[in-house]
Design a protein around this motif. Structure first.
Motif, PDB file in Angstrom:
ATOM      1  N   ASP A  43       0.578  -1.152   0.005  1.00  0.00           N
ATOM      2  CA  ASP A  43       0.076   0.103  -0.148  1.00  0.00           C
ATOM      3  C   ASP A  43       0.872   1.334  -0.141  1.00  0.00           C
ATOM      4  OD1 ASP A  43      -2.405  -1.017  -0.339  1.00  0.00           O
ATOM      5  OD2 ASP A  43      -2.998  -1.234   1.817  1.00  0.00           O
ATOM      6  N   LEU A  44       1.951   1.230   0.683  1.00  0.00           N
ATOM      7  CA  LEU A  44       3.133   2.412   0.476  1.00  0.00           C
ATOM      8  C   LEU A  44       3.488   2.427  -1.018  1.00  0.00           C
ATOM      9  CD1 LEU A  44       4.478   4.576   1.639  1.00  0.00           C
ATOM     10  CD2 LEU A  44       6.267   3.012   2.418  1.00  0.00           C
ATOM     11  N   LEU A  45       3.701   1.337  -1.651  1.00  0.00           N
ATOM     12  CA  LEU A  45       4.183   1.540  -3.099  1.00  0.00           C
ATOM     13  C   LEU A  45       2.927   1.979  -3.960  1.00  0.00           C
ATOM     14  CD1 LEU A  45       5.880  -1.905  -3.556  1.00  0.00           C
ATOM     15  CD2 LEU A  45       6.996   0.442  -3.571  1.00  0.00           C
ATOM     16  N   PHE A  46       1.652   1.598  -3.473  1.00  0.00           N
ATOM     17  CA  PHE A  46       0.510   2.138  -4.228  1.00  0.00           C
ATOM     18  C   PHE A  46       0.301   3.663  -4.026  1.00  0.00           C
ATOM     19  CE2 PHE A  46      -3.691   4.166  -3.124  1.00  0.00           C
ATOM     20  CZ  PHE A  46      -4.142   4.202  -4.228  1.00  0.00           C
ATOM     21  N   LEU A  47       0.940   4.217  -2.910  1.00  0.00           N
ATOM     22  CA  LEU A  47       0.513   5.725  -2.511  1.00  0.00           C
ATOM     23  C   LEU A  47       1.713   6.288  -3.108  1.00  0.00           C
ATOM     24  CD1 LEU A  47      -1.042   7.106  -0.102  1.00  0.00           C
ATOM     25  CD2 LEU A  47       1.057   7.037   1.371  1.00  0.00           C
ATOM     26  N   ARG A  48       2.716   5.765  -3.578  1.00  0.00           N
ATOM     27  CA  ARG A  48       3.913   6.380  -4.283  1.00  0.00           C
ATOM     28  C   ARG A  48       3.671   6.326  -5.696  1.00  0.00           C
ATOM     29  NH1 ARG A  48       8.887   4.242  -1.147  1.00  0.00           N
ATOM     30  NH2 ARG A  48       7.989   6.167   0.193  1.00  0.00           N
ATOM     31  N   GLU A  49       3.230   5.274  -6.371  1.00  0.00           N
ATOM     32  CA  GLU A  49       3.075   5.188  -7.731  1.00  0.00           C
ATOM     33  C   GLU A  49       1.824   6.047  -8.326  1.00  0.00           C
ATOM     34  OE1 GLU A  49       2.789   0.943  -8.113  1.00  0.00           O
ATOM     35  OE2 GLU A  49       4.789   0.614  -7.426  1.00  0.00           O
ATOM     36  N   SER A  50       0.587   6.032  -7.454  1.00  0.00           N
ATOM     37  CA  SER A  50      -0.192   6.608  -7.669  1.00  0.00           C
ATOM     38  C   SER A  50      -0.059   8.382  -7.644  1.00  0.00           C
ATOM     39  CB  SER A  50      -1.430   6.466  -6.776  1.00  0.00           C
ATOM     40  OG  SER A  50      -1.319   7.040  -5.583  1.00  0.00           O
ATOM     41  N   GLU A  67       2.815  22.531   3.746  1.00  0.00           N
ATOM     42  CA  GLU A  67       2.413  23.659   3.558  1.00  0.00           C
ATOM     43  C   GLU A  67       1.499  23.806   4.820  1.00  0.00           C
ATOM     44  OE1 GLU A  67       0.048  23.440   0.019  1.00  0.00           O
ATOM     45  OE2 GLU A  67       1.875  23.925  -1.336  1.00  0.00           O
ATOM     46  N   GLY A  68       1.744  23.001   5.893  1.00  0.00           N
ATOM     47  CA  GLY A  68       0.977  23.248   7.185  1.00  0.00           C
ATOM     48  C   GLY A  68      -0.344  22.627   7.333  1.00  0.00           C
ATOM     49  N   GLY A  69      -0.557  21.584   6.614  1.00  0.00           N
ATOM     50  CA  GLY A  69      -1.696  20.812   6.519  1.00  0.00           C
ATOM     51  C   GLY A  69      -1.670  19.623   7.814  1.00  0.00           C
ATOM     52  N   ARG A  70      -2.765  19.295   8.053  1.00  0.00           N
ATOM     53  CA  ARG A  70      -2.765  18.210   9.178  1.00  0.00           C
ATOM     54  C   ARG A  70      -2.895  16.798   8.576  1.00  0.00           C
ATOM     55  NH1 ARG A  70      -4.415  20.019  14.322  1.00  0.00           N
ATOM     56  NH2 ARG A  70      -4.690  22.567  14.200  1.00  0.00           N
ATOM     57  N   ALA A  71      -2.191  15.940   9.311  1.00  0.00           N
ATOM     58  CA  ALA A  71      -2.196  14.580   8.849  1.00  0.00           C
ATOM     59  C   ALA A  71      -2.079  13.492   9.882  1.00  0.00           C
ATOM     60  CB  ALA A  71      -0.999  14.281   7.744  1.00  0.00           C
ATOM     61  N   VAL A  72      -2.770  12.284   9.736  1.00  0.00           N
ATOM     62  CA  VAL A  72      -2.896  11.286  10.765  1.00  0.00           C
ATOM     63  C   VAL A  72      -2.615   9.984   9.901  1.00  0.00           C
ATOM     64  CG1 VAL A  72      -4.096  10.237  12.423  1.00  0.00           C
ATOM     65  CG2 VAL A  72      -4.675  12.456  11.882  1.00  0.00           C
ATOM     66  N   GLY A  73      -1.661   9.225  10.678  1.00  0.00           N
ATOM     67  CA  GLY A  73      -1.524   7.826  10.260  1.00  0.00           C
ATOM     68  C   GLY A  73      -1.839   6.845  11.342  1.00  0.00           C
ATOM     69  N   ILE A  74      -2.632   5.940  10.994  1.00  0.00           N
ATOM     70  CA  ILE A  74      -3.274   4.782  11.820  1.00  0.00           C
ATOM     71  C   ILE A  74      -2.667   3.584  11.536  1.00  0.00           C
ATOM     72  CG2 ILE A  74      -5.326   3.675  12.784  1.00  0.00           C
ATOM     73  CD1 ILE A  74      -5.205   6.719  13.338  1.00  0.00           C
ATOM     74  N   CYS A  75      -2.117   2.751  12.429  1.00  0.00           N
ATOM     75  CA  CYS A  75      -1.359   1.465  12.470  1.00  0.00           C
ATOM     76  C   CYS A  75      -0.447   1.455  11.208  1.00  0.00           C
ATOM     77  CB  CYS A  75      -2.562   0.406  12.222  1.00  0.00           C
ATOM     78  SG  CYS A  75      -1.839  -1.060  12.574  1.00  0.00           S
ATOM     79  N   GLY A  76      -1.023   0.773  10.184  1.00  0.00           N
ATOM     80  CA  GLY A  76      -0.180   0.962   8.836  1.00  0.00           C
ATOM     81  C   GLY A  76       0.226   2.048   8.347  1.00  0.00           C
ATOM     82  N   GLY A  77      -0.616   2.965   8.275  1.00  0.00           N
ATOM     83  CA  GLY A  77      -0.403   4.464   7.946  1.00  0.00           C
ATOM     84  C   GLY A  77       0.628   5.154   8.922  1.00  0.00           C
ATOM     85  N   TYR A  78       0.627   4.752   9.907  1.00  0.00           N
ATOM     86  CA  TYR A  78       1.744   5.296  10.887  1.00  0.00           C
ATOM     87  C   TYR A  78       2.944   4.725  10.662  1.00  0.00           C
ATOM     88  CZ  TYR A  78       4.207   5.096  15.497  1.00  0.00           C
ATOM     89  OH  TYR A  78       4.985   5.226  16.446  1.00  0.00           O
ATOM     90  N   GLN A  79       2.968   3.450  10.399  1.00  0.00           N
ATOM     91  CA  GLN A  79       4.320   2.847   9.975  1.00  0.00           C
ATOM     92  C   GLN A  79       4.756   3.229   8.792  1.00  0.00           C
ATOM     93  OE1 GLN A  79       2.793  -1.349   9.512  1.00  0.00           O
ATOM     94  NE2 GLN A  79       3.346  -1.889  11.612  1.00  0.00           N
ATOM     95  N   MET A  80       3.924   3.829   7.756  1.00  0.00           N
ATOM     96  CA  MET A  80       4.652   4.508   6.566  1.00  0.00           C
ATOM     97  C   MET A  80       5.102   5.716   6.858  1.00  0.00           C
ATOM     98  SD  MET A  80       1.235   3.689   3.858  1.00  0.00           S
ATOM     99  CE  MET A  80       0.489   2.330   3.880  1.00  0.00           C
ATOM    100  N   MET A  81       4.709   6.465   8.056  1.00  0.00           N
ATOM    101  CA  MET A  81       5.337   7.772   8.333  1.00  0.00           C
ATOM    102  C   MET A  81       6.738   7.686   8.704  1.00  0.00           C
ATOM    103  SD  MET A  81       2.187   9.458  10.357  1.00  0.00           S
ATOM    104  CE  MET A  81       0.971  10.524   9.388  1.00  0.00           C
TER     105      MET A  81
END
Length: 531
Positions: free
Chosen positions: A328-335, A347-361
């Motif tokens: 899914d990280l590869l998808f994020l990158r390739e997309s 640019e100062g936007g908010r972002a959150v990663g949950i579980c796998g999304g947190y690992q990607m960070m």
């Protein structure tokens, strides 16, 4: 409302011997016809009628998991159904869970713990013959402990290529001594053909086990359907026990990603007076029910995005959990979504990663044993100085704790963890959650830190699923985002847990109104007493 007498629903007989619980099974003409919600409704109805009731699904395939109080993993639908019954969920309610990891392959979870990854053919040929005993033992334990067990089938009982090793539909109904109600979805069209075709494919003894039909997701004037219902009953010789109108607005969880399309999550940007929250819809998104409470918040637009053209101008971007973080990280990158996410944060936007999304960070993902993929190492988003190593041992725990950073006050939280990775920091960083890993050990004061958060509090990640189900935490976090956008603050917390309980009752009332529950009690009584 008529019901079974105590003896017929598993209550103690005069001799003091408890009979096995009565059973009723819902099977479908296809997947996604609404079996899970109808089982949930029956569970709540039987509970309201004073019965000790439990749900059961022998084998479930889902990326939305539920962690039981003892730290085991089952399908989210069975966890939700247990909640509707007012009982703690156990792995007996879903002894086998399949979690797809890639095309044609799944992690096999048995009684809440990962056993092995298998492709579909190996599972069918080598594991299914062993699975029947596991399923029967779990079912028997439930029947010994409860008055009624409501059983959910999977897919369709008319899949002739799967019937010889079936553990989820008609063979299971035989093991459970369960009468079957066949559920069909009229919203997708062809409902009469689906019902008649299913009945024609069933063997004579299987047709005999079907005691009634429920037509689900109806929209319109039911009187216009009456001629068709009369024809159907004459054609198949089974009664139509109810036509259930489509019911929207329920604060209840969905089983899998296909339901995101069915529920019509919008992809348009929010209006200027709303918070625009975009969840990236990863190909192997898991536990997207984490975000259900956000959908119920006034002044919040929640949308799921898959393409760069859907990006818009979000106020908050969430990278959700994933069953395969590497792919899914590869998808994020390739997309191209990775570039938009990083620009949003810069640019100062908010972002959150949950579980796998947190690992990607983190800086990188390490998989030396090939737990998730064939890539031993993959660069992460490099938002935090941390690395994640995927381990063969899976963490499944309920957690409680406090949020200590990034908000105007300390806030208590609870949730659960489900992950294969272990994250370590390469340099000190602020961690927002101070949690205790098991609610079973509440006398312990052993806390540990979880997650990572930027110094300005705009970007953070955590392993804790259901973090947004904590009303105070969610309320404060959203108000911080409203304040930075110049929007009026919400004064009252949205009580998501209470709304969910109200949804159980609303669903039960709806099904009572449109389904002959008295007939279902009579069906259970007749079949389970061998009449």
């Amino acid at each position: 409302m008529r019901g079974l007498d105590n003896e017929m629903v598993g209550g103690k007989a005069d001799a003091g011997i408890r009979r096995p619980a009565a059973t009723i099974m819902l099977q479908g003409t296809a997947s996604d016809v609404g079996k899970s919600l109808l089982v949930t409704a029956l569970c709540r109805i039987f509970k309201q009628d004073g019965k000790a009731v439990a749900p059961f699904k022998s084998q479930n395939m889902s990326l939305n998991s539920y962690v039981t109080p003892d730290g085991k993993e089952i399908g989210r639908a069975q966890g939700m159904q247990a909640d509707a019954c007012g009982i703690d969920a156990t792995t007996d309610m879903n002894p086998i869970l399949l979690k797809p990891t890639k095309d044609m392959a799944s992690q096999v979870v048995v009684h809440g713990k990962p056993l092995i990854d298998m492709d579909a053919r190996d599972y069918r040929e080598h594991y299914l013959p062993k699975a029947g005993a596991i399923v029967r033992e779990a079912l028997n334990r439930l029947r010994n402990d409860y008055d009624v067990v409501v059983i959910e089938g999977a897919g369709s009982p008319a899949e002739v290529n799967l019937k010889d090793r079936d553990i989820v539909n008609m063979r299971l109904a035989g093991w459970a001594e369960a009468p079957v109600l066949l559920v069909a979805d009229i919203d997708r069209g062809g409902v009469f053909a689906a019902i008649v075709g299913t009945m024609e494919i069933l063997e004579p003894e299987e047709r005999d086990r079907v005691k009634g039909i429920i037509i689900n997701k109806f929209r319109g004037d039911v009187s216009l359907l009456t001629p068709g219902l009369e024809w159907l009953e004459q054609r198949i010789g089974k009664p139509v026990l109810g036509v259930v109108p489509y019911l929207g607005g329920l604060q209840l969880e969905d089983e899998d990603g296909a339901s995101l399309d069915a529920r019509g999550y919008r992809t348009r940007a929010a209006s200027s007076d709303e918070l625009d929250i975009a969840v990236i819809r990863l190909p192997r998104i898991s536990n997207f029910t984490d975000f259900d409470p956000l959908q119920q918040e006034p002044g919040v637009s929640l949308r799921y995005i898959r393409h760069v053209r859907e990006w818009g101008a979000p106020d908050i971007v969430i990278v959700p959990g994933s069953k395969n973080t590497v792919e899914d990280l590869l998808f994020l990158r390739e997309s191209g979504l990775e570039s938009l996410l990083l620009k949003h944060i810069q640019e100062g936007g908010r972002a959150v990663g949950i579980c796998g999304g947190y690992q990607m960070m983190g800086q990188c993902l390490l998989d030396p044993d090939g737990v998730e993929s064939n890539l031993p190492e993959l660069d992460g988003l490099a938002l935090f100085p941390m690395e994640t190593v995927f381990m063969k041992e899976k963490t499944t725990e309920r957690v409680t704790g406090i949020f200590t950073a990034g908000l105007c006050e300390v806030t208590t939280v609870e949730g659960y963890e489900i992950h294969m990775g272990r994250t370590v920091f390469t340099e000190p960083i602020m961690q927002p959650f101070r949690i205790r890993r098991s609610r079973l050990n509440e006398e312990s004061n052993a806390y540990h830190l979880d997650g990572a958060i930027s110094h300005d509090g705009l970007v953070w990640g955590t392993y804790i699923h259901h973090i947004f189900h904590n009303d105070r935490f969610r309320h404060n976090w959203l108000n911080e985002a409203r304040r930075s956008k110049g929007l009026p603050l919400a004064e009252v917390e949205t009580p998501f847990g209470r709304l969910r309980e109200m949804s159980f009752d609303r669903l039960a009332d709806h099904v009572r109104q449109h389904v002959d529950i008295a007939a279902i009690y009579e069906i259970m009584n007749g079949v389970n007493s061998n009449e």
